[in-house]
Enzyme design. Structure first.
Site, PDB file in Angstrom:
ATOM      1  N   ASN A 281       1.042  -1.325   0.147  1.00 59.92           N
ATOM      2  CA  ASN A 281      -0.047   0.062   0.246  1.00 59.92           C
ATOM      3  C   ASN A 281       0.980   1.151   0.141  1.00 59.92           C
ATOM      4  O   ASN A 281       1.624   1.336   0.756  1.00 59.92           O
ATOM      5  CB  ASN A 281      -1.033   0.040   1.453  1.00 59.92           C
ATOM      6  N   ARG A 282       0.454   2.429  -0.714  1.00 61.61           N
ATOM      7  CA  ARG A 282       1.453   3.425  -0.814  1.00 61.61           C
ATOM      8  C   ARG A 282       1.183   4.674   0.053  1.00 61.61           C
ATOM      9  O   ARG A 282       1.706   5.469   0.113  1.00 61.61           O
ATOM     10  CB  ARG A 282       1.292   3.947  -2.173  1.00 61.61           C
TER      11      ARG A 282
END
Length: 179
Positions: free
Chosen positions: A45-46
């Site tokens: 996840n960024r």
């Protein structure tokens, strides 16, 4: 034909601060986050890398320091849904007929400085508009959907996501790092 069973999931308490001016909303934590008991725990996840670039709350910090950095920047973090049934981690698997929204009237009554709500992806925005918006009495809120930081959102390049998040936070009055 019977529907496959899905687990009833419960989201986390909000990360909040009396200084919050911005509320970032996801839909419901994914399996990795629920297992870890932390927001955006999936390693792909960024969210945390983007927060690291913009305000210094990156994954190199321990989780509590990231949370403290969000709070210091005037950012609150929560999910639209308090509970729902979902099989797996994808937003598209959330069963809307089981969805229960978090108490946004109470949250926003306690956080009158919040003027901007940023949605981390389409499902968060759509769920908020469907389950929350009509009973809210806060016409002063600016609502903005941003590209999802989820690894499932591979259609948009990382640089474009970062630029969109930078602009939204800047417009909301958060001091962001230039890059």
């Amino acid at each position: 034909m019977s529907r496959p069973s899905a687990a009833m999931l419960r989201s986390f308490a909000p990360i909040e601060s009396p200084r919050a001016r911005v509320l970032i909303l996801g839909s419901m934590p994914g399996a990795a986050s629920l297992s870890a008991g932390r927001y955006y725990a999936h390693p792909q996840n960024r969210f945390w890398p983007i927060m690291g670039e913009l305000i210094g709350a990156g994954p190199q910090l321990d989780y509590e320091r990231r949370i403290d950095t969000l709070r210091a920047a005037g950012i609150a973090l929560w999910d639209v849904l308090a509970q729902c049934e979902r099989e797996g981690s994808l937003d598209s698997a959330i069963r809307d007929d089981t969805a229960v929204a978090n108490d946004f009237a109470g949250f926003l009554a306690r956080h009158l400085r919040v003027r901007t709500v940023l949605f981390n992806g389409a499902k968060a925005e759509n769920s908020f508009r469907r389950f929350v918006l009509k009973p809210l009495a806060r016409p002063d809120l600016r609502l903005l959907r941003l590209p999802s930081t989820s690894p499932a959102n591979a259609s948009q390049r990382g640089e474009a996501k970062l630029a969109a998040w930078r602009e939204a936070l800047r417009e909301a009055g958060v001091k962001v790092r230039e890059g």
